[in-house]
Design a protein around this motif. Structure first.
Motif, PDB file in Angstrom:
ATOM      1  N   GLY B   2       0.921  -1.347  -0.024  1.00 33.70           N
ATOM      2  CA  GLY B   2       0.071   0.290   0.017  1.00 33.70           C
ATOM      3  C   GLY B   2       0.518   1.441   0.084  1.00 33.70           C
ATOM      4  N   SER B   5       2.225   2.350   3.361  1.00 35.26           N
ATOM      5  CA  SER B   5       3.389   1.196   3.718  1.00 35.26           C
ATOM      6  C   SER B   5       4.809   1.691   2.789  1.00 35.26           C
ATOM      7  CB  SER B   5       3.357  -0.074   3.547  1.00 35.26           C
ATOM      8  OG  SER B   5       2.217  -0.694   3.482  1.00 35.26           O
ATOM      9  N   GLN B 186      16.258 -17.052  -1.555  1.00 37.04           N
ATOM     10  CA  GLN B 186      14.445 -17.301  -1.007  1.00 37.04           C
ATOM     11  C   GLN B 186      14.110 -16.885   0.505  1.00 37.04           C
ATOM     12  OE1 GLN B 186      11.695 -18.408  -1.677  1.00 37.04           O
ATOM     13  NE2 GLN B 186      12.107 -19.557  -3.796  1.00 37.04           N
ATOM     14  N   LEU B 257      13.394  -1.762  13.445  1.00 39.37           N
ATOM     15  CA  LEU B 257      12.212  -2.845  12.929  1.00 39.37           C
ATOM     16  C   LEU B 257      11.638  -2.512  12.130  1.00 39.37           C
ATOM     17  CD1 LEU B 257      10.880  -2.957  16.643  1.00 39.37           C
ATOM     18  CD2 LEU B 257      12.693  -4.555  15.727  1.00 39.37           C
ATOM     19  N   ALA B 258      10.684  -0.620  11.336  1.00 39.62           N
ATOM     20  CA  ALA B 258       9.306  -0.795  10.202  1.00 39.62           C
ATOM     21  C   ALA B 258      10.713  -1.022   9.102  1.00 39.62           C
ATOM     22  CB  ALA B 258       9.239   0.476  10.673  1.00 39.62           C
ATOM     23  N   ASN B 261      10.959  -4.909   8.615  1.00 43.57           N
ATOM     24  CA  ASN B 261       9.311  -5.387   8.077  1.00 43.57           C
ATOM     25  C   ASN B 261       9.384  -5.247   6.577  1.00 43.57           C
ATOM     26  OD1 ASN B 261       8.608  -7.052  10.429  1.00 43.57           O
ATOM     27  ND2 ASN B 261       8.140  -5.697  11.092  1.00 43.57           N
ATOM     28  N   ARG B 265       9.222  -7.190   3.301  1.00 39.38           N
ATOM     29  CA  ARG B 265       7.400  -7.668   3.658  1.00 39.38           C
ATOM     30  C   ARG B 265       7.478  -7.376   1.609  1.00 39.38           C
ATOM     31  NH1 ARG B 265       3.213  -4.636   6.448  1.00 39.38           N
ATOM     32  NH2 ARG B 265       2.375  -3.617   3.773  1.00 39.38           N
ATOM     33  N   ALA B 270       7.748  -9.351  -4.239  1.00 41.50           N
ATOM     34  CA  ALA B 270       8.387  -9.749  -5.228  1.00 41.50           C
ATOM     35  C   ALA B 270       9.394 -11.399  -5.063  1.00 41.50           C
ATOM     36  CB  ALA B 270       9.560  -9.020  -5.098  1.00 41.50           C
ATOM     37  N   ILE B 271       9.280 -11.696  -4.246  1.00 40.62           N
ATOM     38  CA  ILE B 271      10.110 -13.735  -4.813  1.00 40.62           C
ATOM     39  C   ILE B 271       8.510 -14.225  -5.272  1.00 40.62           C
ATOM     40  CG2 ILE B 271      10.542 -15.173  -4.085  1.00 40.62           C
ATOM     41  CD1 ILE B 271      12.536 -13.852  -1.911  1.00 40.62           C
TER      42      ILE B 271
END
Lengths: 342, 272, 325
Positions: B2, B5, B186, B257-258, B261, B265, B270-271
């Motif tokens: 979003g 984010s 991965q 932390l943000a 994360n 994400r 993307a993976i």
């Protein structure tokens, strides 16, 4: 190919494998996946392994390629003991036997383009090629599977069938002698399925053998030469594909499979169990796991055995293969009786 | 991903960048804590010459804030490195191997995981000479099971998708499959997230212990933690000497932390 | 298999596993002690400790024996709850005697904080419902606020209180109100409450919990079986609840170590007489038996919590028994 001129490529003897097992603080759950199997694959042939899900066919395929462990038994590939090979020798061998996995995108990385993945494989398996040689080879291989135009795509923009073809192209990069194809058409719709079958046929060259693992008898009959029927970890019948549904005698379980696939020519089989009774027994969880039966793995379901009144023998003694013709044998006491009388 | 984010990713990325820059630059700035003391400019409000004001001993707060990054930057990187590298390897092996190898690794991980981190750090500090490097080393080791657990879950998921087997079957060396196909291709988002988390934890422990005053960084050497500790003696109308480092702590920890994360994400999207 | 029997077997196995873990953890703790540089006994006792005390300590901890034999000696004593005597903090007292009330308090505060956190997170998750872009601002802000370390949260909190009291209470001519958290009056419950709040608000615990709880609630709410129950017209609440117990218990157990870490510093900041305060104080004064005893007790608390969580999970969800049986 006639029986006389075939040369063994893969030879499996006395293969046994159980799943689960005992932990220090854990209850034992033992599930015999492969229960004393002898198998041969000859150079350049297409052999099919059929059976219901859970019968151990995928496991057998993996055992032949040493993709899983083996409890007892020997697998030889081109005369070399696969399970005794050093890891270096094994990797050299892996070039020659490849596997198409059921999960079509299992070895595709989402961030790599098709060309990059081809390049990775070629760098591994064709170290003699330089960058331009690899690029050319990649395009040629992709051309063979009909994907030359999609070289710059990533897996996300490919369809299921296309992904599987990328997998095939990568496999062809190794110039293998054997491809084990696990359900190569599962999850594909009818038209794509047909395409895949055609592709498998076109890719076939005289040096390449296929082990086709499938429960799709239609597919099997179209492209294979020899069929092995597997049930609960044992191979119970070997039959030439052309004879499927035409031979005078089949294992009662093979009958069941053929009936399900509409392959039976009506009225030809006196040994056919009656339809209503076939497979009528409800699913019993106890069937899964547990130790293997002493007798025939089909004894508990077998209408034919019941009719012939030999069930006590069936459930206590393991039936031996009874030869019925060239490349045709059945592990069934009923066949013995038939042989004796006929 | 979003819009918020994405904004969050940029903002937290900026915080991480600033902290990393300060952490790299700080050791090269000459600073002698004793010379910085000047009792004729005590508790000055922020001004042009002292951007963030001065503390009780007249030391420039901005300067101490910058030098304070030294206290946690390298130790934080070290802890993150230990936890992520060892944890990823252990997790990959635990997810991939079978038999006794797996049992030993799983047991060791479980054992490390039961130790309460801060308590164990304090125990180590009681016994050995408590330096931030030691604290960070112990923290890094204690985070190995956390990293290993997520990596292991991922590897097991890949295993059930035949991702690993397919690569082995294709002829790749199993070590190469673990290192490149699994961990590098991965698991990098997981590793980024965990590294940021461990780094934040080291900052938390360093500032916390420095705040408490006996372990961690001792006055007059600057640490964000012992700067906050001045709160005990500051007059109520001069909050900036503790407010500034406290805000820096909160910003940095939440920023890391943000960032971990959100970046993870994005990578996972993307993976996938 | 009989369900109850399975459950008992599982509990037994977990108990055995927990004991094994405890032995392993105590081994690590013991060898951390033995790894002390130089003469271990000098490294761990405060300066000026009389030789006879040192000797007794060495005997208690098996430091006069080779490491393995010493470990067995120490483990044997510890297993009976005998962690030796305090050196400095409360000289001559049994460690267990000081530790027991402190530990009770710590478990109460951290358990209460965790429960409060779980409750608030659940409430917020239910209120928020399906994620929407507009909420991201709120969750982003929450994320930011709760990532503060608990000690920073505690300072902000107490400073805010101080300012509030100065501004509104003292200026208005009142004395400090009874709930005023700092300094601490020994009889008041309020500091424990505030410590709990700070634990909930700090260390990123709340957002972590919220994310977990929310994902679980959404997963259950959107599950097909819930749709099927709704389609039948039956109440979905019991099923929702039943399916949430397992993840909630897991979430609770998984975060106890985090809280038990945070509580050490928070207790110190609020000067609560808990195990965390005791640990830090004893550690500062180099009261070695107390530190070791408390380390073992903290580890034990985590192991017991995980054990309980496993058993509760298995009691609620038969699949757990099947999976692990």
């Amino acid at each position: 190919m006639t029986v006389a001129e075939r040369r063994t490529l893969v030879e499996g003897r006395g293969l046994m494998k159980t799943f689960g097992g005992a932990g220090l603080l854990r209850r034992k759950t033992i599930n015999r996946a492969i229960d004393g199997v002898d198998i041969d694959i000859f150079k350049g042939e297409v052999v099919a392994l059929i059976g219901e899900s859970g019968s151990g066919k995928t496991t057998l395929g993996k055992v032949l390629l040493r993709l899983t462990t083996l409890d007892t038994g020997v697998v030889r590939f081109d005369g070399q003991d696969v399970f005794r090979a050093s890891s270096r020798a094994l990797r050299a061998m892996r070039r020659e036997f490849q596997m198409v996995f059921q999960n079509q995108s299992a070895n595709l990385h989402p961030k790599m383009t098709v060309r990059e993945m081809m390049d990775e494989s070629l760098r591994l398996h064709r170290p003699e090629l330089d960058a331009t040689g690899r690029a050319a080879q990649a395009l040629e291989l992709l051309g063979r599977v009909g994907l030359a135009a999609r070289a710059e795509q990533r897996p996300a923009s490919l369809s299921g069938g296309e992904r599987r073809r990328v997998g095939l192209a990568r496999i062809l990069a190794t110039r293998p002698k054997l491809i084990v194809a696990d359900e190569p058409t599962s999850g594909l719709d009818a038209a794509i399925k047909q395409q895949m079958v055609e592709l498998l046929k076109t890719l076939k060259d005289p040096d390449l053998a296929y082990l086709l693992i499938s429960h799709d008898l239609g597919l099997v009959r179209k492209i294979s030469e020899r069929v092995l029927v597997m049930l609960k970890g044992r191979i119970i019948e070997e039959v030439p594909a052309a004879e499927l549904g035409r031979a005078p005698f089949h294992h009662p379980y093979t009958h069941k499979l053929m009936r399900a696939a509409d392959l039976l020519e009506e009225g030809r089989h006196s040994t056919a169990p009656d339809a209503a009774a076939a497979g009528a027994r409800p699913f019993d969880p106890a069937d899964r796991g547990g130790s293997s039966p002493a007798g025939c793995v089909h004894a508990a379901d077998c209408q034919l055995g019941a009719r012939l009144g030999i069930l006590s023998r069936c459930s206590n003694e393991r039936p031996r293969p009874v030869p019925l013709g060239p490349s045709h044998w059945v592990a069934c006491f009923a066949a013995e009786a038939k042989e004796a009388t006929g | 991903m979003g819009r918020f984010s994405r904004i969050g990713l940029w903002l937290s990325g900026a915080i991480v960048l600033v902290v990393v820059l300060l952490g790299v630059v700080a050791p090269f700035i000459p600073y002698e804590p004793a010379d910085a003391v000047s009792y004729d400019r005590v508790l000055e409000v922020p001004s042009v010459s002292h951007v963030l004001g001065t503390d009780e001993q007249g030391r420039d707060i901005a300067m101490r804030l910058v030098k304070g990054t030294e206290a946690f930057f390298l130790p934080g990187l070290m802890a993150a490195g230990i936890a992520v590298l060892v944890g990823a390897l252990a997790g990959a092996v635990a997810g991939y191997a079978t038999g006794p190898v797996r049992a030993v690794i799983v047991g060791a991980l479980q054992l490390l995981d039961t130790l309460p981190r801060l308590v164990f750090i304090i125990l180590v500090c009681t016994i050995r000479n408590p330096s931030v490097t030691l604290i960070a080393f112990v923290a890094g080791v204690l985070f190995i099971p956390t990293v290993a657990a997520v990596i292991r879950r991922k590897v097991e998921a890949l295993g059930s998708e035949d991702y690993i087997l397919a690569h082995i079957a294709h002829g790749f060396h199993s070590v190469w499959v673990i290192l490149y196909h699994i961990l590098w291709l991965q698991c990098w988002p997981i590793m980024v997230r965990q590294a940021a988390y461990v780094f934040g934890y080291v900052l938390f422990v360093e500032t916390g212990l420095s705040y408490l005053g006996d372990y961690g960084v001792q006055e007059p050497d600057p640490s964000w933690g012992n700067m906050v500790a001045q709160v005990r003696s500051l007059p109520p109308d001069a909050p900036w000497p503790w407010l500034v480092p406290a805000a820096a702590i909160v910003l940095t920890i939440s920023g890391f932390l943000a960032f971990g994360n959100l970046a993870a994400r994005r990578g996972e999207e993307a993976i996938r | 298999m009989n369900r109850l029997l399975g459950l008992v077997l599982l509990a037994g196995r977990r108990l055995a596993g927990g004991l094994l873990l405890l032995v392993g953890a105590s081994f690590l703790i013991y060898f951390t002690i033995r790894s002390a540089p130089g003469d271990a006994i000098d490294a761990i006792t405060p300066m000026g400790t009389p030789p006879e005390v040192k000797e007794k300590l060495a005997a208690d901890f098996g430091l006069d024996q080779p490491p393995l034999a010493g470990y067995v000696t120490w483990l044997g004593r510890s297993a009976t709850g005998d962690f030796g005597e305090s050196l400095v903090f409360a000289p001559g007292e049994q460690v267990m005697t000081i530790a027991r009330p402190a530990f009770k308090l710590t478990l109460l505060v951290s358990g209460g904080a965790l429960l409060l956190c779980l409750f608030l997170a659940t409430a917020l998750a239910v209120v928020l419902g399906e994620p929407s872009p507009r909420q991201q601002l709120l969750t982003g802000a929450l994320y930011f606020v709760t990532a503060a370390p608990a000690f920073v949260a505690a300072i902000f909190f107490s400073q805010g209180m101080n300012a509030f009291v100065r501004r509104f209470v003292e200026d208005a001519g009142y004395d400090t109100p009874p709930w005023y958290p700092i300094p601490i009056y020994s009889e008041s419950v309020m500091p424990y409450f505030f410590a709990g709040i700070v634990l909930v608000a700090g260390d990123g615990l709340f957002m972590d919990m919220l994310n977990t709880v929310r994902a679980e609630i959404l997963a259950v709410r959107n599950a097909q079986f819930i749709a099927a129950i709704r389609a039948k017209g039956a109440s979905t609440l019991p099923h929702t609840f039943r399916n949430l117990v397992v993840p909630f218990v897991s979430a609770f157990a998984a975060r106890l170590p985090v809280v038990l870490g945070g509580v050490v510093i928070v207790e110190y900041v609020f000067t609560l007489d808990g195990a965390g305060y005791l640990l830090l104080e004893a550690s500062k004064q180099r009261d070695f038996p107390v530190v070791v005893g408390l380390s073992v007790l903290f580890t034990l608390a985590i192991i017991v919590m995980n054990l309980l969580a496993d058993v509760v999970r298995a009691a609620v969800d038969p699949r757990e028994v099947a999976r692990n049986g």
